[in-house]
Design an enzyme around this catalytic site. Structure first.
Site, PDB file in Angstrom:
ATOM      1  N   LYS A   1       0.804  -1.227   0.000  1.00 37.86           N
ATOM      2  CA  LYS A   1       0.000   0.000   0.000  1.00 37.86           C
ATOM      3  C   LYS A   1       0.836   1.275   0.000  1.00 37.86           C
ATOM      4  O   LYS A   1       0.503   2.233  -0.696  1.00 37.86           O
ATOM      5  CB  LYS A   1      -0.946  -0.020   1.185  1.00 37.86           C
TER       6      LYS A   1
ATOM      7  N   GLU B   1      -3.644   7.078   7.473  1.00 43.37           N
ATOM      8  CA  GLU B   1      -4.419   7.854   6.491  1.00 43.37           C
ATOM      9  C   GLU B   1      -5.445   8.689   7.235  1.00 43.37           C
ATOM     10  O   GLU B   1      -5.936   8.283   8.297  1.00 43.37           O
ATOM     11  CB  GLU B   1      -5.199   6.919   5.547  1.00 43.37           C
TER      12      GLU B   1
ATOM     13  N   HIS C   1     -15.941  -3.017   6.150  1.00 42.18           N
ATOM     14  CA  HIS C   1     -14.926  -2.781   5.120  1.00 42.18           C
ATOM     15  C   HIS C   1     -14.797  -3.919   4.113  1.00 42.18           C
ATOM     16  O   HIS C   1     -13.799  -4.015   3.401  1.00 42.18           O
ATOM     17  CB  HIS C   1     -13.543  -2.502   5.737  1.00 42.18           C
TER      18      HIS C   1
ATOM     19  N   ARG D   1      -4.478  -8.200  -9.393  1.00 42.96           N
ATOM     20  CA  ARG D   1      -5.055  -9.527  -9.694  1.00 42.96           C
ATOM     21  C   ARG D   1      -6.491  -9.328 -10.193  1.00 42.96           C
ATOM     22  O   ARG D   1      -6.994  -8.213 -10.239  1.00 42.96           O
ATOM     23  CB  ARG D   1      -5.091 -10.357  -8.415  1.00 42.96           C
TER      24      ARG D   1
HETATM   25  P1  ADP Z   1      -8.136  -3.808   2.372  1.00 40.06           P
HETATM   26  O1  ADP Z   1      -7.018  -3.970   1.384  1.00 40.06           O
HETATM   27  O2  ADP Z   1      -7.816  -4.331   3.735  1.00 40.06           O
HETATM   28  O3  ADP Z   1      -9.452  -4.267   1.832  1.00 40.06           O
HETATM   29  P2  ADP Z   1      -8.579  -1.025   1.600  1.00 40.06           P
HETATM   30  O4  ADP Z   1      -7.505   0.000   1.671  1.00 40.06           O
HETATM   31  O5  ADP Z   1      -8.897  -1.570   0.241  1.00 40.06           O
HETATM   32  O6  ADP Z   1      -8.252  -2.220   2.610  1.00 40.06           O
HETATM   33  O7  ADP Z   1      -9.896  -0.439   2.237  1.00 40.06           O
HETATM   34  C1  ADP Z   1     -11.042  -1.230   2.430  1.00 40.06           C
HETATM   35  C2  ADP Z   1     -12.194  -0.340   2.831  1.00 40.06           C
HETATM   36  O8  ADP Z   1     -11.885   0.347   4.063  1.00 40.06           O
HETATM   37  C3  ADP Z   1     -12.527   0.779   1.862  1.00 40.06           C
HETATM   38  O9  ADP Z   1     -13.368   0.346   0.813  1.00 40.06           O
HETATM   39  C4  ADP Z   1     -13.232   1.749   2.776  1.00 40.06           C
HETATM   40  O10 ADP Z   1     -14.538   1.315   3.082  1.00 40.06           O
HETATM   41  C5  ADP Z   1     -12.419   1.653   4.052  1.00 40.06           C
HETATM   42  N1  ADP Z   1     -11.327   2.643   4.057  1.00 40.06           N
HETATM   43  C6  ADP Z   1     -10.033   2.435   3.718  1.00 40.06           C
HETATM   44  N2  ADP Z   1      -9.313   3.558   3.844  1.00 40.06           N
HETATM   45  C7  ADP Z   1     -10.154   4.517   4.267  1.00 40.06           C
HETATM   46  C8  ADP Z   1     -10.017   5.918   4.605  1.00 40.06           C
HETATM   47  N3  ADP Z   1      -8.838   6.550   4.544  1.00 40.06           N
HETATM   48  N4  ADP Z   1     -11.115   6.589   5.030  1.00 40.06           N
HETATM   49  C9  ADP Z   1     -12.315   5.955   5.130  1.00 40.06           C
HETATM   50  N5  ADP Z   1     -12.515   4.656   4.832  1.00 40.06           N
HETATM   51  C10 ADP Z   1     -11.452   3.943   4.412  1.00 40.06           C
END
Ligand code: ADP
Length: 503
Positions: free
Chosen positions: A116, A200, A235, A292
């Protein structure tokens, strides 16, 4: 073209890849753990090889065993599916050492975009807006805390190696920071063997919109448009659709260009997804790249008419993409629900077990991608995803109507499923207007239900009760009629799930 592809996965995605191979007249070899001996992917494959005990660390995650099977079976390519080793750069490395083609990006591209923080750095260099935060793993907790104070709470601590929502903690105030840091770090360490975190800004009520890209080995990178994935439980996506109801052609173009820029910067080849969070003013911020195929790829297939798995295979074989992304406009609307063996009335707890009977939907606009069959026992060793039900319609309304109708036709007995959750979501006015965000479903599930539609088992109980009532009255009995069980209320989620989710 390839002669034989090793499918290094299980469940519905192994079946999906197998079907693509068959349509391309490519032979396939699958692998299975002891828990999957009777699985559908084993039944459908040309050849199947045992690779060890049920725990994935001893089977599906063993690169050495996969390489051995590929050699013995005479495969010339490997498709990783999603989950398991799909984003582990050691797999493409092992493939190239063994003279096999990996159907996915190079190890270098995976490393440049998959982690990330690396993805965030590349996004910044490629002029793609990112969610404010750190671009390197946190080394000193007090520095990170100072940054959180200056950004303003809430903030989000996230695992560098993250996936499936693990190793992620919302921090609402300064006093919570160090405990959240400790918890997220140890969760990340348990899940990924990597405790590193970054920070973040936590965006309030964003939408999750992601762009599907395809890149060939000859320098053409195209965007196939976006998917809306804001309906999430903790999430984790549960409903996905294409196109996103809030994305205008202008924003689609901008997001597509940003995704393509990023893929080019990472020298990305094959299919990938660039995820964004979108705020109320349609500003989009880079979240991460999934290097992927995604679980939700069928909605893009339904609105583009393309077969992403076949295109992945063609790209890996060195073929050129035959079109320019500017020419691609989505046709109609597609929506997918993720069907899980889990109990919505018991905090979505996994519900493995034997499938006693089932009826599957069909008819106009319906597609069912599954890895199950009647009489099969859903093992409790893996993610309990049974499959995906996808509806296509000329409009969003038609797609929803078809999906609702198909969900009524879908029944499974022997195990619990989350079908009732979708019946509920698909009738919610906010969802119908698409006034949703990434915590919308969690908030909905916390609200007490006034009335709850009966589930299929409750229907059965009611039917039996009615039949008994009728029978006893016919016989002149004075007994009171049996009552059907009160539908259980939807419980607020708090218990932790025990089974890892697919990405
Ligand atoms: P993972 O790889 O664990 O699935 P992601 O970075 O793709 O994590 O985030 C998954 C979900 O978490 C996002 O779709 C959103 O709902 C929430 N999320 C991630 N980062 C943020 C953020 N900075 N602010 C608010 N929600 C977030």
């Amino acid at each position: 073209m390839f002669k034989k592809i090793l499918i290094a996965n299980r469940g519905e995605i192994a079946v999906r890849i197998l079907r693509a191979c068959r349509e391309l007249s490519i032979e396939s070899a699958v692998v299975f753990s002891e828990a999957d001996r009777q699985s559908l992917h084993v039944r459908l494959a040309d050849e199947a090889y045992a690779i060890g005990p049920a725990p994935s660390r001893e089977s599906y995650l063993r690169i050495d065993k996969l390489m051995d099977v590929a050699r013995r079976a005479g495969c010339d390519a490997v498709h990783p599916g999603y989950g398991f080793l799909a984003e582990n750069a050691d797999l493409p490395k092992a493939c190239s050492e063994a003279g096999l083609t990996f159907i996915g990006p190079s190890a270098e591209a995976m490393e440049a975009l998959g982690a990330k923080t690396a993805g965030r750095q590349l996004a910044r260099r490629s002029d793609v807006p990112t969610v404010p935060g750190t671009n390197d793993p946190i080394e000193k907790i007090d520095e990170a805390q100072a940054l959180a104070q200056s950004m303003g709470y809430p903030v989000l601590l996230k695992a560098v190696a993250g996936g499936g929502g693990k190793g992620m903690r919302v921090v609402n105030k300064d006093a919570e920071f160090s405990a959240a840091f400790r918890d997220a770090g140890s969760e990340a360490n348990n899940a990924f063997g990597d405790a590193r975190l970054y920070l973040e800004k936590y965006l309030e009520k964003p939408r999750h919109v992601e762009v599907q890209i395809l890149a060939d080995a000859h320098g053409r990178v195209v965007s196939l448009g976006e998917r809306e994935c804001s309906v999430q439980r903790r999430h984790q996506k549960v409903v996905e659709e294409a196109p996103s109801p809030i994305i205008t052609p202008d924003i689609r173009k901008k997001m597509g260009e940003a995704a393509v820029r990023l893929a080019r910067a990472g020298r990305y080849v094959n299919a990938g997804t660039v995820e964004f969070l979108v705020d109320a003013h349609s500003n989009f911020y880079f979240l991460e790249v999934n290097t992927r195929l995604q679980v939700e790829h069928p909605v893009t297939e339904q609105v583009t008419g393309l077969d992403l798995v076949k295109l992945q295979i063609a790209i890996a074989a060195g073929h050129r993409l035959p079109f320019a992304w500017e020419t691609l406009t989505p046709r109609g609307h597609a929506m997918e629900v993720r069907l899980y063996a889990e109990d919505p009335d018991n905090n979505f707890f996994p519900s493995p077990g034997k499938i006693l009977s089932r009826t599957v939907p069909s008819g106009p606009g319906i597609r069912l991608d599954e890895g199950i069959y009647e009489g099969w026992t859903v093992p409790n060793d893996y993610d309990p995803l049974l499959g995906k039900l996808i509806a296509w319609g000329n409009s969003r309304e038609e797609a929803i109507a078809r999906l609702r109708r198909a969900l009524e036709e879908y029944t499974v007995t022997g195990i619990k499923t989350n079908v009732a959750l979708f019946r509920r979501i698909l009738n919610e006015p906010d969802f119908l207007r698409s006034e949703i965000h990434t915590t919308w479903l969690d908030e909905l599930l916390r609200r007490p239900r006034t009335t709850s539609p009966p589930s299929s088992t409750e229907f059965d109980a009611a039917a039996i009760a009615a039949a008994l009532f009728h029978a006893t009255h016919q016989a002149g009995s004075a007994e009171a009629p049996a009552q059907s069980a009160e539908p259980s209320p939807w419980r607020a989620a708090s218990r932790r799930e025990q089974v890892d989710r697919q990405p």
